[in-house]
Write a protein that holds these residues in place. Structure first.
Motif, PDB file in Angstrom:
ATOM      1  N   ARG A  17      20.731  53.543  61.161  1.00 40.23           N
ATOM      2  CA  ARG A  17      19.766  54.597  61.455  1.00 40.23           C
ATOM      3  C   ARG A  17      18.744  54.090  62.457  1.00 40.23           C
ATOM      4  NH1 ARG A  17      17.087  55.718  56.661  1.00 40.23           N
ATOM      5  NH2 ARG A  17      18.297  54.058  55.732  1.00 40.23           N
ATOM      6  N   THR A  18      19.051  54.244  63.718  1.00 42.96           N
ATOM      7  CA  THR A  18      18.103  53.819  64.726  1.00 42.96           C
ATOM      8  C   THR A  18      18.021  54.947  65.747  1.00 42.96           C
ATOM      9  OG1 THR A  18      18.603  52.671  66.795  1.00 42.96           O
ATOM     10  CG2 THR A  18      19.819  51.950  64.910  1.00 42.96           C
ATOM     11  N   LYS A  19      17.017  54.848  66.596  1.00 40.47           N
ATOM     12  CA  LYS A  19      16.855  55.882  67.619  1.00 40.47           C
ATOM     13  C   LYS A  19      17.780  55.627  68.803  1.00 40.47           C
ATOM     14  CE  LYS A  19      13.294  58.310  66.035  1.00 40.47           C
ATOM     15  NZ  LYS A  19      12.359  59.327  66.370  1.00 40.47           N
ATOM     16  N   LYS A  31      20.401  57.530  74.316  1.00 40.78           N
ATOM     17  CA  LYS A  31      21.855  57.380  74.264  1.00 40.78           C
ATOM     18  C   LYS A  31      22.303  56.130  75.015  1.00 40.78           C
ATOM     19  CE  LYS A  31      22.857  62.267  73.773  1.00 40.78           C
ATOM     20  NZ  LYS A  31      23.555  63.412  74.391  1.00 40.78           N
ATOM     21  N   VAL A  32      23.282  55.480  74.420  1.00 36.56           N
ATOM     22  CA  VAL A  32      23.764  54.195  74.933  1.00 36.56           C
ATOM     23  C   VAL A  32      25.277  54.283  75.148  1.00 36.56           C
ATOM     24  CG1 VAL A  32      23.899  51.716  74.388  1.00 36.56           C
ATOM     25  CG2 VAL A  32      21.987  53.067  73.500  1.00 36.56           C
ATOM     26  N   CYS A  33      25.784  53.567  76.172  1.00 34.26           N
ATOM     27  CA  CYS A  33      27.237  53.462  76.320  1.00 34.26           C
ATOM     28  C   CYS A  33      27.632  51.992  76.428  1.00 34.26           C
ATOM     29  CB  CYS A  33      27.723  54.249  77.531  1.00 34.26           C
ATOM     30  SG  CYS A  33      27.134  53.634  79.109  1.00 34.26           S
ATOM     31  N   VAL A  34      28.893  51.724  76.113  1.00 32.48           N
ATOM     32  CA  VAL A  34      29.426  50.359  76.186  1.00 32.48           C
ATOM     33  C   VAL A  34      30.541  50.357  77.220  1.00 32.48           C
ATOM     34  CG1 VAL A  34      30.713  48.596  74.899  1.00 32.48           C
ATOM     35  CG2 VAL A  34      28.836  49.817  73.789  1.00 32.48           C
ATOM     36  N   ILE A  35      30.507  49.389  78.140  1.00 31.50           N
ATOM     37  CA  ILE A  35      31.545  49.324  79.157  1.00 31.50           C
ATOM     38  C   ILE A  35      32.363  48.069  78.927  1.00 31.50           C
ATOM     39  CG2 ILE A  35      32.058  49.448  81.637  1.00 31.50           C
ATOM     40  CD1 ILE A  35      28.584  50.249  80.431  1.00 31.50           C
ATOM     41  N   GLY A  36      33.620  48.265  78.585  1.00 29.54           N
ATOM     42  CA  GLY A  36      34.510  47.150  78.267  1.00 29.54           C
ATOM     43  C   GLY A  36      34.714  47.069  76.771  1.00 29.54           C
ATOM     44  N   VAL A  37      35.825  47.655  76.303  1.00 34.82           N
ATOM     45  CA  VAL A  37      36.045  47.719  74.855  1.00 34.82           C
ATOM     46  C   VAL A  37      36.991  46.600  74.417  1.00 34.82           C
ATOM     47  CG1 VAL A  37      36.540  49.309  72.947  1.00 34.82           C
ATOM     48  CG2 VAL A  37      35.694  50.210  75.098  1.00 34.82           C
ATOM     49  N   GLY A  38      36.638  45.356  74.761  1.00 36.64           N
ATOM     50  CA  GLY A  38      37.375  44.186  74.281  1.00 36.64           C
ATOM     51  C   GLY A  38      36.819  43.789  72.924  1.00 36.64           C
ATOM     52  N   ILE A  41      30.042  48.039  69.046  1.00 40.33           N
ATOM     53  CA  ILE A  41      30.152  49.443  68.630  1.00 40.33           C
ATOM     54  C   ILE A  41      30.169  49.528  67.095  1.00 40.33           C
ATOM     55  CG2 ILE A  41      31.667  51.470  68.624  1.00 40.33           C
ATOM     56  CD1 ILE A  41      32.561  50.601  71.479  1.00 40.33           C
ATOM     57  N   SER A  42      30.967  48.675  66.460  1.00 34.66           N
ATOM     58  CA  SER A  42      31.057  48.729  64.989  1.00 34.66           C
ATOM     59  C   SER A  42      29.726  48.351  64.359  1.00 34.66           C
ATOM     60  CB  SER A  42      32.087  47.740  64.445  1.00 34.66           C
ATOM     61  OG  SER A  42      33.283  47.893  65.091  1.00 34.66           O
ATOM     62  N   TYR A  43      29.073  47.354  64.941  1.00 34.20           N
ATOM     63  CA  TYR A  43      27.803  46.881  64.380  1.00 34.20           C
ATOM     64  C   TYR A  43      26.759  47.997  64.384  1.00 34.20           C
ATOM     65  CZ  TYR A  43      23.580  44.120  63.798  1.00 34.20           C
ATOM     66  OH  TYR A  43      22.375  43.640  63.348  1.00 34.20           O
ATOM     67  N   PHE A  44      26.744  48.781  65.465  1.00 33.45           N
ATOM     68  CA  PHE A  44      25.748  49.845  65.600  1.00 33.45           C
ATOM     69  C   PHE A  44      26.095  51.086  64.788  1.00 33.45           C
ATOM     70  CE2 PHE A  44      23.338  47.891  68.922  1.00 33.45           C
ATOM     71  CZ  PHE A  44      22.151  48.594  68.921  1.00 33.45           C
ATOM     72  N   ASN A  51      11.374  55.783  71.212  1.00 37.95           N
ATOM     73  CA  ASN A  51      11.231  56.976  72.033  1.00 37.95           C
ATOM     74  C   ASN A  51      11.154  58.155  71.078  1.00 37.95           C
ATOM     75  OD1 ASN A  51      11.143  56.765  74.767  1.00 37.95           O
ATOM     76  ND2 ASN A  51      13.046  57.882  75.051  1.00 37.95           N
ATOM     77  N   LYS A  52      10.480  59.224  71.465  1.00 40.28           N
ATOM     78  CA  LYS A  52      10.394  60.388  70.568  1.00 40.28           C
ATOM     79  C   LYS A  52      11.801  60.934  70.303  1.00 40.28           C
ATOM     80  CE  LYS A  52       5.727  61.636  70.396  1.00 40.28           C
ATOM     81  NZ  LYS A  52       5.275  60.458  71.130  1.00 40.28           N
ATOM     82  N   ALA A  53      12.527  61.130  71.402  1.00 40.56           N
ATOM     83  CA  ALA A  53      13.911  61.569  71.234  1.00 40.56           C
ATOM     84  C   ALA A  53      14.767  60.314  71.122  1.00 40.56           C
ATOM     85  CB  ALA A  53      14.323  62.355  72.462  1.00 40.56           C
TER      86      ALA A  53
END
Ligand code: ATP
Length: 212
Positions: A107-109, A86-93, A100-103, A81-83
């Motif tokens: 450097r990705t969009k 944004k991503v969210c994660v639901i469930g922080v097990g 989350i740590s992997y990402f 995408n040009k911009a």
């Protein structure tokens, strides 16, 4: 560049894989690459590689192959995408935290900007730079932050409720990491990745001695 028709899903997946392989190739100092070399890196056929790259409206030369830098840029023009999205994660097990740590720092969009959990002990903690909010605030934060993609890593029994809530909040894409198969409205893109089924499938073929 001429506007392309929507590419087949598998082609988009492979373009992402080509780019990762090409970035490594470029970092090693190689500036040109042939389709058979890309094919070898990804264990697919050169015909497949040429067809995918042709679908992007790009071509190499017979003598020198593809220009690696140019091809990386072309793939970016097509799949990014040009911009940034944004991503969210639901469930922080365990799985949510691993994702989350992997990402983080890649450097990705695509950027994970928020996490949500129902466990009060996890709420308002920060995981690899990502704030974990109370699940009650999910709708509000998704709208405020304009988050377009949700990754579900809750226990399977809660996945359907979570995905309904994500869709109401205006999410456009869902990556479901739970073994529970979801139904979402047709304007939401759903990808399901059930690791346990994949592993059991592999285990079955390994048991049968049927390993290509
Ligand atoms: P941990 O031991 O840290 O809880 P886990 O991987 O064993 O990790 P799971 O039982 O798989 O945890 O649950 C994953 C996470 O999903 C947990 O943090 C749990 O609190 C959270 N969770 C469960 N239901 C929901 C929900 N409806 N919305 C948001 N988060 C949820």
């Amino acid at each position: 560049m001429k506007e392309l028709n929507t590419l087949p899903e598998k082609t988009v997946e492979r373009l992402s894989q080509y780019r990762r392989a090409l970035l490594i190739t470029y970092a090693s100092g190689k500036s040109n690459i042939f389709s058979h070399e890309i094919a070898h890196l990804l264990h697919i056929t050169p015909v497949q590689v040429r067809r995918d790259i042709m679908l992007m409206g790009y071509s190499g030369t017979l003598r020198r192959g593809y220009d690696v830098k140019e091809l990386i840029a072309k793939i970016g023009e097509i799949i990014d995408n040009k911009a940034s999205q944004k991503v969210c994660v639901i469930g922080v097990g365990n799985l949510g935290r691993a994702i989350i740590s992997y990402f983080s720092g890649k450097r990705t969009k695509l950027t994970i900007v928020a996490a949500f959990d129902i466990n009060p002990e996890k709420v308002d903690k920060v995981y690899a730079g990502v704030h974990c909010y109370s699940y009650d605030r999910m709708q509000e934060i998704i709208k405020k932050e304009k988050i377009s993609i949700g990754i579900i890593t809750t226990p399977a029994e809660n996945a359907a409720k979570v995905s309904e809530s994500l869709v109401i909040a205006g999410i456009k894409g869902v990556l479901n990491f739970t073994p529970s198969s979801l139904n979402v409205s047709p304007h939401v893109y759903l990808e399901e990745y059930d690791m346990i089924t994949s592993l059991e499938k592999i285990a079955y073929f390994v048991k049968k001695g049927n390993t290509k």
